[in-house]
Design a protein around this motif. Structure first.
Motif, short mmCIF file in Angstrom:
data_model
loop_
_atom_site.label_atom_id
_atom_site.label_comp_id
_atom_site.label_asym_id
_atom_site.label_seq_id
_atom_site.Cartn_x
_atom_site.Cartn_y
_atom_site.Cartn_z
N SER A 1 -7.60 0.18 -5.71
CA SER A 1 -7.63 -0.04 -7.15
C SER A 1 -8.66 -1.07 -7.58
CB SER A 1 -6.24 -0.46 -7.65
OG SER A 1 -5.80 -1.65 -6.99
N HIS A 2 -8.79 -2.18 -6.82
CA HIS A 2 -9.70 -3.25 -7.24
C HIS A 2 -9.89 -4.23 -6.09
CE1 HIS A 2 -5.82 -5.18 -7.81
NE2 HIS A 2 -6.42 -6.34 -8.06
N PRO A 3 -10.83 -5.16 -6.19
CA PRO A 3 -11.23 -5.99 -5.05
C PRO A 3 -10.14 -6.88 -4.46
CG PRO A 3 -13.00 -5.96 -6.65
CD PRO A 3 -11.83 -5.26 -7.30
N GLY B 1 -1.54 -0.03 -8.90
CA GLY B 1 -1.95 -1.36 -8.43
C GLY B 1 -1.44 -2.39 -9.42
N ASP B 2 -2.33 -3.32 -9.83
CA ASP B 2 -1.95 -4.14 -10.99
C ASP B 2 -3.00 -4.03 -12.09
OD1 ASP B 2 -3.89 -5.74 -9.84
OD2 ASP B 2 -2.55 -7.36 -9.33
N ALA C 1 0.86 -1.18 0.00
CA ALA C 1 0.00 0.00 0.00
C ALA C 1 0.89 1.23 0.00
CB ALA C 1 -0.92 0.00 1.21
N PHE C 2 0.32 2.39 -0.32
CA PHE C 2 1.08 3.63 -0.37
C PHE C 2 0.41 4.71 0.46
CE2 PHE C 2 2.63 1.46 -4.09
CZ PHE C 2 3.97 1.83 -4.16
N TRP D 1 -3.38 4.57 -0.53
CA TRP D 1 -3.72 3.95 -1.82
C TRP D 1 -3.51 2.45 -1.70
CZ3 TRP D 1 -6.18 3.81 -6.14
CH2 TRP D 1 -5.77 3.00 -7.19
N ASP D 2 -4.55 1.71 -2.03
CA ASP D 2 -4.60 0.26 -1.86
C ASP D 2 -4.47 -0.08 -0.37
OD1 ASP D 2 -5.35 -0.60 -4.34
OD2 ASP D 2 -3.32 -0.80 -5.10
N CYS D 3 -4.61 -1.35 -0.07
CA CYS D 3 -4.69 -1.72 1.34
C CYS D 3 -4.05 -3.07 1.55
CB CYS D 3 -6.17 -1.76 1.77
SG CYS D 3 -6.44 -1.77 3.55
N ILE D 4 -3.54 -3.30 2.75
CA ILE D 4 -3.01 -4.60 3.15
C ILE D 4 -3.77 -5.06 4.39
CG2 ILE D 4 -0.73 -4.26 2.13
CD1 ILE D 4 0.31 -3.41 4.85
N ALA D 5 -3.75 -6.35 4.64
CA ALA D 5 -4.60 -6.91 5.71
C ALA D 5 -4.13 -6.53 7.10
CB ALA D 5 -4.66 -8.44 5.57
N ASN D 6 -2.82 -6.42 7.28
CA ASN D 6 -2.26 -6.25 8.62
C ASN D 6 -2.19 -4.78 9.03
OD1 ASN D 6 -1.01 -7.08 11.06
ND2 ASN D 6 1.00 -6.60 10.20
#
Length: 261
Positions: free
Chosen positions: A111-113, A188-189, A73-74, A85-90
């Motif tokens: 960015s996406h699911p 993202g990708d 993530a950023f 921007w974007d997300c991580i679980a932890n």
């Protein structure tokens, strides 16, 4: 209790877990060992987040040891507020402390699911809205009062920060354009920076290696040709192009289309 899918990091309420819809879609995959779940408490006890500064106002964070898809993530620091921007679980205590010290979050955008992960918990921790494109609303596995859907192809979060819906990988797939320095694209990708960091590519499914159509890629290239950016930062560590990124992206798009035709 909140549990996360070990394969993709998507979070579910424990009482509602039957299977991971994200992994069962052909753009992801169910591991040969089957679906497995981990509580947030167990994840935080066994993992932490590492941080990297790319520019004075741009930081990335990523979970170690690697977990699930292993995206980063950023954190963008702008005069108008910070954006995740974007997300991580932890969401570990150190990350909470650092982000709070830097001024908290004005907004979260994803960015996406595949990267929704525990976005609901990040939003609650910082009382920040989550901006998601409405075309991907069926992939929201946990509701949250912080989620705000938008339907436009371009959506301004802050005066210098805009979301651009490109579609492709997902119908609502977005990139983030930041009018900072000579322009920065966080992709993202939806646009995948290649391992050599000297090109990009486009796929409908990365793990299953299913490409996008020429028509779809042409539309993506046309959209990105109209904005200005010098740098691209992708979803994964070391996947960034820090010079002539727009020219490299357009050249890569031409190569992709030539391979299809």
């Amino acid at each position: 209790m909140i549990n996360v899918c070990v394969a993709c990091g998507t979070s579910y309420l424990q009482d509602e877990i039957e299977h991971c819809k994200i992994c069962e879609d052909e753009r992801q995959f169910v591991p040969k060992s089957g679906q497995q779940w981990l509580s947030l408490e167990t994840l935080r006890a066994s993992h932490s987040n590492k941080w990297q500064q790319h520019l004075p106002q741009l930081l990335s964070l990523q979970t170690v040891p690697r977990f699930a898809i292993n995206q980063r993530a950023f954190l963008l620091q702008t005069p108008h507020g910070n954006v995740l921007w974007d997300c991580i679980a932890n969401l570990d205590d150190a990350s909470k402390t650092l982000i709070s010290a830097l001024g908290g979050l004005h907004a979260i955008a994803i960015s996406h699911p595949h990267y929704y992960s525990t976005m609901q918990d990040w939003a609650a921790a910082f009382n920040a809205p989550i901006y998601l494109h409405a075309d991907d609303s069926e992939w929201i596995m946990r509701d949250s009062p912080h989620i705000q859907l938008f339907a436009e192809d371009e959506f301004e979060i802050l005066p210098t920060v805009k979301l651009i819906r490109l579609g492709g990988h997902f119908a609502g797939g977005c990139v983030l354009h930041w009018q900072h320095e000579n322009g920065i694209l966080l992709s993202g990708d939806i646009v995948q920076v290649t391992p050599g960091a000297d090109g990009v590519s486009f796929m409908w499914s990365y793990p299953n290696m299913l490409p996008l159509s020429a028509t779809t890629v042409e539309k993506i290239i046309q959209r990105l040709a109209k904005i200005k950016f010098e740098r691209i930062y992708g979803a994964f560590e070391h996947r960034e192009i820090t010079f002539n990124a727009q020219r490299i992206l357009l050249r890569s798009g031409e190569k992709y289309l030539s391979c299809l035709t």
